[in-house]
Scaffold this motif. Structure first.
Motif: not given
Length: 355
Positions: A55-61, A95-104, A114-124
């Protein structure tokens, strides 16, 4: 002596070709056997650590390419070449779009991406993701953004220092939209003093992205494959950047809070207090994404198609599913098609392969 077997002309060498091996009649040269030591190490490695690092690496990417594009644009905005040479919102969006794609692509197979606290909460809330994992997922996501901001400051340190001096000399300070601190996190324009307007803008943007994410992750959606989902999600972010970045948007709690902490370290506490905006950038993401995913779950989700394609089970098994179909008397066209496509025969119409 070299292994002469690796020189066979009908073989593909180890590397990226392994991912597409199924598409070729030739075979990839086998890698060396996996050692027991490696298996023991991987078995002893805590699962929570793998998930946190992913998760940390994905958000970094995701964050680093985006803020790097912002930095390049901001630091050179006053140059004679300006936007022409160093891009603008269009470049930042990509920059953000390709970064997100590479993160996934890089990390989702480990942590779920997840790479987003809101998405993590929604999955829960909607998908049964364990609540006990939510805190350390969110911490890891914020930490990934923090490290992205910290590394950016180190890589651009001389240029940022020169920009800081120039900004202070001009009497503008350090924290404002287009200023030194804005390379890390979002600040509204000086004229944007209506917090309600900023709230609604952020709420709309985050809801839009949330619906697209939930649709891309819906296994019953025939228009998005596992291979295309990373790029579709990335383009959703880019679309909102292109449409609304000039009027202040955040889109992700972790992306904003992690880099805002770095901004506070280097540019002062005003990074959190400027025009009382930071709470919108940090917190609106959660209720907006809950609204978006709830909208999809209540009004757009087709669970029958999901069951038919083998991605879920009825809580009472096949008997419960047959009772439901018998009771309702008819199946909507979309669900019926999904069931028809997914059946292998009349006896296993609703067969579940994996969960």
């Amino acid at each position: 002596m070299a292994n002469m077997g690796r020189l066979q002309t009908n073989d593909l060498e180890i590397g990226a070709t392994e991912a597409v091996q199924q598409h070729y009649s030739r075979h990839v040269v086998a890698t060396k056997p996996v050692s027991q030591r490696k298996l023991d190490f991987e078995h002893a490695r805590p699962r929570w650590l793998r998930e946190c690092m992913a998760e940390a690496t994905g958000v970094f990417f995701y964050v680093f390419p985006g803020i790097a594009a912002i930095t390049t644009f901001t630091l050179n905005a006053a140059s004679p070449l300006g936007v022409t040479a160093f891009g603008g919102i269009f470049q930042i969006g990509w920059g953000f779009a390709i970064g997100i794609s590479f993160a996934i692509i890089t990390c989702a197979s480990t942590s779920g991406g997840h790479f987003n606290p809101a998405i993590t909460i929604c999955f829960a809330v909607w998908q049964g993701f364990p609540w006990r994992k939510v805190p350390y997922y969110i911490f890891s996501q914020i930490f990934g953004a923090f490290m992205a901001g910290l590394l950016l400051m180190g890589m651009y340190w001389p240029e940022i220092q020169a920009f800081k001096t120039e900004s202070i000399t001009a009497g503008k300070g350090l924290v404002y939209n287009g200023g030194p601190a804005s390379i890390l996190c979002t600040f509204p324009n000086p004229t944007q003093t209506n917090l309600g307007y900023l709230f609604l803008t952020e709420f709309f943007v985050d809801s839009y992205i949330g619906i697209v994410i939930w649709a891309c992750l819906d296994p019953a959606n025939p228009f998005v494959s596992a291979q295309s989902a990373p790029f579709a999600i990335g383009l959703a972010y880019a679309t909102m950047v292109w449409g609304f970045a000039d009027i202040a948007i955040s889109t992700n709690l972790a992306r904003d809070l992690g880099t805002r902490i770095v901004a506070a370290i280097f540019f002062g506490g005003e990074s959190f207090s400027y025009l009382n905006y930071s709470w919108i950038a940090i917190l609106v993401n959660i209720p907006a994404t809950l609204f978006a995913t709830g909208y999809y779950e209540f009004l757009m989700r087709d669970s029958l198609s999901k069951i038919a394609k083998g991605h879920a089970l009825h809580e009472h098994g096949e008997d419960g599913l047959h009772r439901h179909i018998t009771r309702t008397g008819m199946i909507e066209t979309g669900s019926a098609n999904a069931i028809k496509d997914g059946q292998n025969g009349s006896d296993d119409l609703y067969k579940q392969d994996t969960v």
